[in-house]
Design a protein around this motif. Structure first.
Motif, mmCIF file in Angstrom:
data_model
loop_
_atom_site.group_PDB
_atom_site.id
_atom_site.type_symbol
_atom_site.label_atom_id
_atom_site.label_comp_id
_atom_site.label_asym_id
_atom_site.label_seq_id
_atom_site.Cartn_x
_atom_site.Cartn_y
_atom_site.Cartn_z
ATOM 1 N N ALA A 2 23.883 -9.845 -1.319
ATOM 2 C CA ALA A 2 25.227 -10.312 -1.009
ATOM 3 C C ALA A 2 25.808 -9.553 0.181
ATOM 4 O O ALA A 2 25.384 -8.444 0.515
ATOM 5 N N GLU A 3 26.791 -10.189 0.799
ATOM 6 C CA GLU A 3 27.519 -9.513 1.859
ATOM 7 C C GLU A 3 28.224 -8.289 1.286
ATOM 8 O O GLU A 3 28.599 -8.250 0.109
ATOM 9 N N ARG A 4 28.429 -7.300 2.132
ATOM 10 C CA ARG A 4 29.188 -6.121 1.729
ATOM 11 C C ARG A 4 30.049 -5.693 2.899
ATOM 12 O O ARG A 4 29.673 -5.883 4.066
ATOM 13 N N VAL A 5 31.216 -5.150 2.596
ATOM 14 C CA VAL A 5 32.099 -4.633 3.627
ATOM 15 C C VAL A 5 31.962 -3.121 3.644
ATOM 16 O O VAL A 5 32.141 -2.454 2.618
ATOM 17 N N ILE A 6 31.603 -2.595 4.800
ATOM 18 C CA ILE A 6 31.464 -1.158 4.954
ATOM 19 C C ILE A 6 32.650 -0.654 5.760
ATOM 20 O O ILE A 6 33.225 -1.390 6.557
ATOM 21 N N GLY A 7 33.037 0.580 5.550
ATOM 22 C CA GLY A 7 34.245 1.069 6.203
ATOM 23 C C GLY A 7 34.124 2.447 6.793
ATOM 24 O O GLY A 7 35.137 3.119 6.995
ATOM 25 N N ARG A 8 32.919 2.901 7.078
ATOM 26 C CA ARG A 8 32.769 4.232 7.661
ATOM 27 C C ARG A 8 33.425 4.266 9.036
ATOM 28 O O ARG A 8 33.296 3.335 9.822
ATOM 29 N N CYS A 14 31.683 -6.276 8.008
ATOM 30 C CA CYS A 14 30.951 -7.036 6.996
ATOM 31 C C CYS A 14 29.483 -7.132 7.407
ATOM 32 O O CYS A 14 29.168 -7.481 8.555
ATOM 33 N N ALA A 15 28.599 -6.801 6.475
ATOM 34 C CA ALA A 15 27.169 -6.814 6.756
ATOM 35 C C ALA A 15 26.424 -7.448 5.591
ATOM 36 O O ALA A 15 26.941 -7.582 4.482
ATOM 37 N N GLU A 16 25.188 -7.838 5.853
ATOM 38 C CA GLU A 16 24.338 -8.430 4.828
ATOM 39 C C GLU A 16 22.896 -8.048 5.119
ATOM 40 O O GLU A 16 22.478 -7.999 6.277
ATOM 41 N N SER A 17 22.139 -7.771 4.072
ATOM 42 C CA SER A 17 20.747 -7.366 4.248
ATOM 43 C C SER A 17 19.810 -8.312 3.518
ATOM 44 O O SER A 17 20.199 -8.997 2.562
ATOM 45 N N PHE A 18 18.566 -8.322 3.972
ATOM 46 C CA PHE A 18 17.513 -9.145 3.387
ATOM 47 C C PHE A 18 16.252 -8.294 3.284
ATOM 48 O O PHE A 18 15.937 -7.540 4.209
ATOM 49 N N GLY A 19 15.522 -8.419 2.196
ATOM 50 C CA GLY A 19 14.280 -7.695 2.062
ATOM 51 C C GLY A 19 14.433 -6.388 1.313
ATOM 52 O O GLY A 19 15.481 -6.088 0.731
ATOM 53 N N GLU A 20 13.384 -5.586 1.352
ATOM 54 C CA GLU A 20 13.325 -4.334 0.610
ATOM 55 C C GLU A 20 13.750 -3.160 1.480
ATOM 56 O O GLU A 20 13.230 -2.985 2.587
ATOM 57 N N GLY A 51 7.870 -8.335 5.762
ATOM 58 C CA GLY A 51 7.882 -6.919 5.419
ATOM 59 C C GLY A 51 8.879 -6.094 6.199
ATOM 60 O O GLY A 51 8.606 -4.940 6.538
ATOM 61 N N ARG A 52 10.046 -6.679 6.463
ATOM 62 C CA ARG A 52 11.093 -5.935 7.173
ATOM 63 C C ARG A 52 12.374 -5.946 6.334
ATOM 64 O O ARG A 52 12.659 -6.917 5.627
ATOM 65 N N PHE A 53 13.128 -4.870 6.439
ATOM 66 C CA PHE A 53 14.452 -4.788 5.835
ATOM 67 C C PHE A 53 15.436 -5.190 6.926
ATOM 68 O O PHE A 53 15.664 -4.442 7.870
ATOM 69 N N VAL A 54 15.987 -6.387 6.812
ATOM 70 C CA VAL A 54 16.750 -7.005 7.895
ATOM 71 C C VAL A 54 18.250 -6.905 7.601
ATOM 72 O O VAL A 54 18.698 -7.232 6.495
ATOM 73 N N ILE A 55 19.004 -6.478 8.599
ATOM 74 C CA ILE A 55 20.456 -6.352 8.456
ATOM 75 C C ILE A 55 21.129 -7.139 9.573
ATOM 76 O O ILE A 55 20.791 -6.981 10.753
ATOM 77 N N ARG A 56 22.076 -7.986 9.195
ATOM 78 C CA ARG A 56 22.930 -8.657 10.164
ATOM 79 C C ARG A 56 24.380 -8.293 9.827
ATOM 80 O O ARG A 56 24.685 -7.953 8.677
#
Length: 285
Positions: A2-8, A14-20, A51-56
């Motif tokens: 799922a999408e997540r909102v990061i605030g550092r 807002c970001a979302e990841s796919f994979g391991e 085989g990639r951990f993908v972040i958009r």
């Protein structure tokens, strides 16, 4: 995932990841005024399946990330570069393979120059050398593109008007040498408009000063680099991609025949394997 909102850093993104998460990380950086939806979910899953951990993620003023008043961006281009590093921090990643398209390619170049420890490799798609004045000596955008951006009329308070403009713009970016999937473009545009806090705020990216560009030469980039460029790109004609490949040491150029600006579905079977191959090697070996 799922999408997540990061605030550092006090900046909600807002970001979302796919994979391991244990797989090699690939950070996708979209172009100016475009949310992460322009990295199609199917394309992200194709990379993750390899085989990639993908972040958009959504840039500021796009999608569900922090949004400023239209005409008053409270940030600079350097802040957008910093946002890419903040996304990596949020996922506890010291570094990643970075893939940037259009202005996202410029941000990726800047990240590799200003924060070389955060970048394992670069893939630069439909972009241009991101150093002051470098693009002025190269081929200008096509006359059709310039006519469109100077003469298009859109009511940014009317979602219907905005949608028609965005679909027409997507058609233009496609380059005109291949069939254009208008139905897919309309679906993407509709989702993009509905999902944004304020879709008109994306125009703030056009107001950021050129001073945010890096001062170091492209020859200082020391990571493996793959340049991917369409032969029908109306924004940055092919000489821009050729110039990148010439100026970055050891860079390889992959030309997509008749492709326009961006990552088109018709090219996924070429682009995804090229990215997987490029990101497979350990750059420190």
């Amino acid at each position: 995932m799922a999408e997540r909102v990061i605030g550092r850093g006090g900046v909600p993104l807002c970001a979302e990841s796919f994979g391991e998460p244990s797989d090699p990380a690939v950070l996708l950086v979209m172009g100016a005024g475009a949310s992460m939806l322009w990295w199609d979910e199917g394309f992200c899953r194709a990379l993750a399946g390899g085989g990639r951990f993908v972040i958009r993620y959504d840039h500021r003023d796009t999608g569900r990330s922090v949004t400023y008043a239209p005409g008053r961006p409270g940030y600079t281009g350097a802040d957008l570069v910093g946002d890419a590093a903040r996304v990596l921090d949020a996922y506890d990643l010291p570094a990643a393979h970075v893939v940037g398209v259009s202005a996202g390619g410029a941000l990726a170049q800047r990240l590799a120059l200003d924060h070389p420890d955060r970048v394992l490799s670069l893939v630069l798609i439909s972009t241009s050398p991101a150093v002051p004045g470098a693009g002025r000596a190269l081929a200008p955008p096509t006359a059709r593109f310039l006519r469109f951006v100077s003469g298009a009329h859109v009511d940014w308070s009317d979602a219907g008007s905005v949608a028609e403009y965005q679909v027409a713009f997507a058609r233009l970016l496609a380059g005109g040498r291949r069939p254009f999937d208008e139905a897919a473009a309309r679906r993407l545009v509709r989702c993009d408009i509905e999902r944004a806090h304020d879709f008109s705020a994306a125009r703030n990216h056009d107001l950021l000063p050129e001073g945010a560009l890096p001062s170091a030469p492209l020859s200082a980039i020391a990571v493996p680099t793959l340049v991917i460029h369409g032969s029908a790109d109306p924004v940055f004609p092919l000489p821009h991609g050729e110039a990148l490949a010439e100026r970055i040491p050891g860079a390889r150029l992959l030309v997509l025949e008749d492709a326009g600006h961006g990552v088109e579905r018709a090219d996924w079977d070429t682009v995804a394997p090229a990215i997987l191959e490029h990101t497979a090697a350990d750059p420190h070996s």
